[in-house]
Design a protein around this motif. Structure first.
Motif, PDB file in Angstrom:
ATOM      1  N   VAL A 155       0.795  -1.173  -0.062  1.00  0.00           N
ATOM      2  CA  VAL A 155      -0.169  -0.040  -0.062  1.00  0.00           C
ATOM      3  C   VAL A 155       0.808   1.259  -0.250  1.00  0.00           C
ATOM      4  CG1 VAL A 155      -2.196  -1.050   1.017  1.00  0.00           C
ATOM      5  CG2 VAL A 155      -0.238  -0.051   2.492  1.00  0.00           C
ATOM      6  N   ASN A 156       1.849   1.202   0.914  1.00  0.00           N
ATOM      7  CA  ASN A 156       2.799   2.489   0.608  1.00  0.00           C
ATOM      8  C   ASN A 156       3.317   2.673  -0.764  1.00  0.00           C
ATOM      9  OD1 ASN A 156       4.255   4.604   2.030  1.00  0.00           O
ATOM     10  ND2 ASN A 156       6.153   3.398   1.899  1.00  0.00           N
ATOM     11  N   GLU A 157       3.753   1.600  -1.748  1.00  0.00           N
ATOM     12  CA  GLU A 157       4.188   1.759  -3.186  1.00  0.00           C
ATOM     13  C   GLU A 157       2.977   2.447  -3.702  1.00  0.00           C
ATOM     14  OE1 GLU A 157       7.139   1.313  -4.341  1.00  0.00           O
ATOM     15  OE2 GLU A 157       7.725   0.498  -2.381  1.00  0.00           O
ATOM     16  N   LEU A 158       1.718   2.015  -3.580  1.00  0.00           N
ATOM     17  CA  LEU A 158       0.573   2.473  -4.157  1.00  0.00           C
ATOM     18  C   LEU A 158       0.280   3.905  -3.909  1.00  0.00           C
ATOM     19  CD1 LEU A 158      -2.081  -0.440  -3.713  1.00  0.00           C
ATOM     20  CD2 LEU A 158      -0.616   0.322  -5.662  1.00  0.00           C
ATOM     21  N   VAL A 159       0.504   4.290  -2.385  1.00  0.00           N
ATOM     22  CA  VAL A 159       0.560   5.918  -2.031  1.00  0.00           C
ATOM     23  C   VAL A 159       1.576   6.719  -2.722  1.00  0.00           C
ATOM     24  CG1 VAL A 159       0.847   7.384  -0.020  1.00  0.00           C
ATOM     25  CG2 VAL A 159      -0.581   5.309   0.098  1.00  0.00           C
ATOM     26  N   LYS A 160       2.647   6.225  -2.705  1.00  0.00           N
ATOM     27  CA  LYS A 160       3.881   6.729  -3.418  1.00  0.00           C
ATOM     28  C   LYS A 160       3.570   7.082  -5.034  1.00  0.00           C
ATOM     29  CE  LYS A 160       7.488   4.587  -2.314  1.00  0.00           C
ATOM     30  NZ  LYS A 160       8.848   4.001  -2.036  1.00  0.00           N
ATOM     31  N   SER A 161       3.012   6.140  -5.562  1.00  0.00           N
ATOM     32  CA  SER A 161       2.681   6.306  -7.087  1.00  0.00           C
ATOM     33  C   SER A 161       1.331   6.921  -7.537  1.00  0.00           C
ATOM     34  CB  SER A 161       2.688   4.675  -7.776  1.00  0.00           C
ATOM     35  OG  SER A 161       1.731   4.060  -7.198  1.00  0.00           O
ATOM     36  N   GLY A 162       0.711   7.513  -6.192  1.00  0.00           N
ATOM     37  CA  GLY A 162      -0.523   8.177  -6.510  1.00  0.00           C
ATOM     38  C   GLY A 162      -1.660   7.545  -6.700  1.00  0.00           C
ATOM     39  N   PRO A 185      -3.303   8.308   1.441  1.00  0.00           N
ATOM     40  CA  PRO A 185      -2.906   7.657   2.804  1.00  0.00           C
ATOM     41  C   PRO A 185      -3.976   7.426   3.555  1.00  0.00           C
ATOM     42  CG  PRO A 185      -1.616   9.901   2.310  1.00  0.00           C
ATOM     43  CD  PRO A 185      -2.559   9.719   1.138  1.00  0.00           C
ATOM     44  N   GLU A 186      -5.061   8.031   3.493  1.00  0.00           N
ATOM     45  CA  GLU A 186      -6.566   7.539   4.292  1.00  0.00           C
ATOM     46  C   GLU A 186      -6.899   6.195   3.679  1.00  0.00           C
ATOM     47  OE1 GLU A 186      -5.246  11.589   4.588  1.00  0.00           O
ATOM     48  OE2 GLU A 186      -5.974  10.691   2.864  1.00  0.00           O
ATOM     49  N   GLU A 187      -6.578   5.920   2.446  1.00  0.00           N
ATOM     50  CA  GLU A 187      -7.250   4.953   1.700  1.00  0.00           C
ATOM     51  C   GLU A 187      -6.281   3.642   2.270  1.00  0.00           C
ATOM     52  OE1 GLU A 187      -9.498   6.102  -2.206  1.00  0.00           O
ATOM     53  OE2 GLU A 187      -7.332   6.139  -2.302  1.00  0.00           O
ATOM     54  N   ALA A 188      -5.158   4.007   2.210  1.00  0.00           N
ATOM     55  CA  ALA A 188      -4.004   3.075   2.465  1.00  0.00           C
ATOM     56  C   ALA A 188      -4.474   2.588   3.939  1.00  0.00           C
ATOM     57  CB  ALA A 188      -2.786   3.450   2.748  1.00  0.00           C
ATOM     58  N   ALA A 189      -4.676   3.267   5.051  1.00  0.00           N
ATOM     59  CA  ALA A 189      -4.868   2.680   6.298  1.00  0.00           C
ATOM     60  C   ALA A 189      -6.073   1.663   6.381  1.00  0.00           C
ATOM     61  CB  ALA A 189      -5.286   4.067   7.338  1.00  0.00           C
ATOM     62  N   LYS A 190      -7.002   1.723   5.554  1.00  0.00           N
ATOM     63  CA  LYS A 190      -8.138   0.816   5.411  1.00  0.00           C
ATOM     64  C   LYS A 190      -8.131  -0.359   4.514  1.00  0.00           C
ATOM     65  CE  LYS A 190     -11.311   4.139   7.980  1.00  0.00           C
ATOM     66  NZ  LYS A 190     -10.112   4.986   8.301  1.00  0.00           N
ATOM     67  N   HIS A 191      -6.841  -0.150   3.721  1.00  0.00           N
ATOM     68  CA  HIS A 191      -6.743  -1.014   2.353  1.00  0.00           C
ATOM     69  C   HIS A 191      -6.926  -2.599   2.999  1.00  0.00           C
ATOM     70  CE1 HIS A 191      -5.418  -2.718  -1.314  1.00  0.00           C
ATOM     71  NE2 HIS A 191      -5.550  -1.576  -1.780  1.00  0.00           N
ATOM     72  N   VAL A 213       0.682  -6.429   3.370  1.00  0.00           N
ATOM     73  CA  VAL A 213       1.421  -7.331   2.400  1.00  0.00           C
ATOM     74  C   VAL A 213       2.777  -6.408   2.392  1.00  0.00           C
ATOM     75  CG1 VAL A 213       1.764  -7.857   0.110  1.00  0.00           C
ATOM     76  CG2 VAL A 213      -0.588  -8.149   1.289  1.00  0.00           C
ATOM     77  N   LEU A 214       3.806  -7.177   2.630  1.00  0.00           N
ATOM     78  CA  LEU A 214       5.074  -6.571   2.787  1.00  0.00           C
ATOM     79  C   LEU A 214       5.913  -6.703   1.318  1.00  0.00           C
ATOM     80  CD1 LEU A 214       6.583  -7.751   6.167  1.00  0.00           C
ATOM     81  CD2 LEU A 214       5.348  -5.748   5.859  1.00  0.00           C
ATOM     82  N   THR A 215       6.410  -5.641   0.964  1.00  0.00           N
ATOM     83  CA  THR A 215       7.410  -5.761  -0.350  1.00  0.00           C
ATOM     84  C   THR A 215       8.708  -6.513   0.165  1.00  0.00           C
ATOM     85  OG1 THR A 215       7.885  -3.445  -0.323  1.00  0.00           O
ATOM     86  CG2 THR A 215       6.198  -4.177  -1.530  1.00  0.00           C
ATOM     87  N   ARG A 216       9.107  -6.305   1.227  1.00  0.00           N
ATOM     88  CA  ARG A 216      10.552  -6.680   1.662  1.00  0.00           C
ATOM     89  C   ARG A 216      10.510  -7.150   2.917  1.00  0.00           C
ATOM     90  NH1 ARG A 216      15.041  -2.128   1.790  1.00  0.00           N
ATOM     91  NH2 ARG A 216      13.695  -1.303  -0.033  1.00  0.00           N
ATOM     92  N   ALA A 217      10.937  -8.204   3.427  1.00  0.00           N
ATOM     93  CA  ALA A 217      10.956  -8.713   4.786  1.00  0.00           C
ATOM     94  C   ALA A 217      12.478  -9.251   4.984  1.00  0.00           C
ATOM     95  CB  ALA A 217      10.042  -9.846   4.729  1.00  0.00           C
TER      96      ALA A 217
END
Length: 249
Positions: free
Chosen positions: A139-146, A150-156, A161-165
């Motif tokens: 979701v942070n990737e989705l926020v960064k790409s517009g 951020p409000e939608e991200a909080a409830k997504h 789902v991590l992109t890196r672990a």
């Protein structure tokens, strides 16, 4: 410094692991790891990561330069990655286990942070809370790409789902940065059991209560996460740059 960890209201096992301490006078370290993998594998991953990280820092000194500490924290996290990945590869019951990690290494002058995943570090200075880490999440990737706000991200629905672990792949990239560290600064490092349950305003409200000591602030943050639902394990470390942490002489 203060450390608190709670299983939360839903989970049957605390897969978070946290540790903080002074390696030598004037050199403070803290780490939080949030394990995943089910069937106790997350618990194993986070503990392995913290133990390996701690071991890798033995022998480090406050005299090290900022660049040396950046290299050190990165190498310690990469070593932890190797250990967790090897354990997962060689044990069927730990297949696919992994963990987030966020760690701070602080001297009296400045600090370094290293992190992988969505456990976070914040700095509290002069009434302002600043997030120092960037979540490695879908979701942070989705926020960064517009694509989402951020409000939608909080409830997504896929916000976890991590992109890196750490420990899920033989190679991983560690985000490392230097930070300034001034008198009266607070560093908060936490698992997403805190940051996904309460907003920045609730963190700020707690940190600005001067009548509470560090332990009480950490307790209160955990309680707020539990009151908000306690959907996840929650771990909080608070570090304060106080007069009494000064080196003598």
């Amino acid at each position: 410094m203060a450390l608190r960890s709670d299983i939360g209201r839903i989970r049957l096992l605390n897969e978070d692991q946290g540790w903080c301490g002074e390696l030598e006078p004037g050199l403070v370290v803290a780490i939080v790891a949030d394990g995943m993998g089910g069937h106790q594998a997350g618990d194993v991953a986070s503990k392995l990561a913290v133990d390996t990280f701690r071991e890798a820092l033995q022998g480090s000194t406050a005299a090290m330069t900022l660049e040396e500490r950046k290299t050190l924290i990165s190498q310690a996290i990469l070593q932890a990655n190797e250990v967790v990945f090897d354990t997962a590869s060689n044990n069927e019951q730990y297949h696919n286990m992994g963990t987030t990690v966020v760690a701070a290494l602080l001297t009296n002058e400045n600090g370094v942070l290293g992190h992988i995943g969505d456990s976070r570090a914040y700095q509290w200075r002069d009434g302002v809370l600043t997030q120092l880490t960037e979540d490695h999440t879908l979701v942070n990737e989705l926020v960064k790409s517009g694509q989402i706000t951020p409000e939608e991200a909080a409830k997504h629905p896929r916000r976890n789902v991590l992109t890196r672990a750490l420990g899920t792949d033989p190679q991983v990239e560690v985000d490392v940065r230097g930070i300034s560290w001034l008198k009266d600064d607070l560093i908060l490092i936490c698992s997403d059991g805190l940051s996904s349950m309460i907003d920045a305003a609730a963190i700020i409200e707690t940190l600005q209560q001067n009548e509470l000591d560090l332990e009480q602030k950490a307790d209160r943050l955990v309680q707020l996460a539990l009151q908000a639902g306690g959907d996840d394990n929650v771990t909080v470390v608070l570090l304060h740059h106080a007069e009494d942490t000064e080196l003598e002489g």
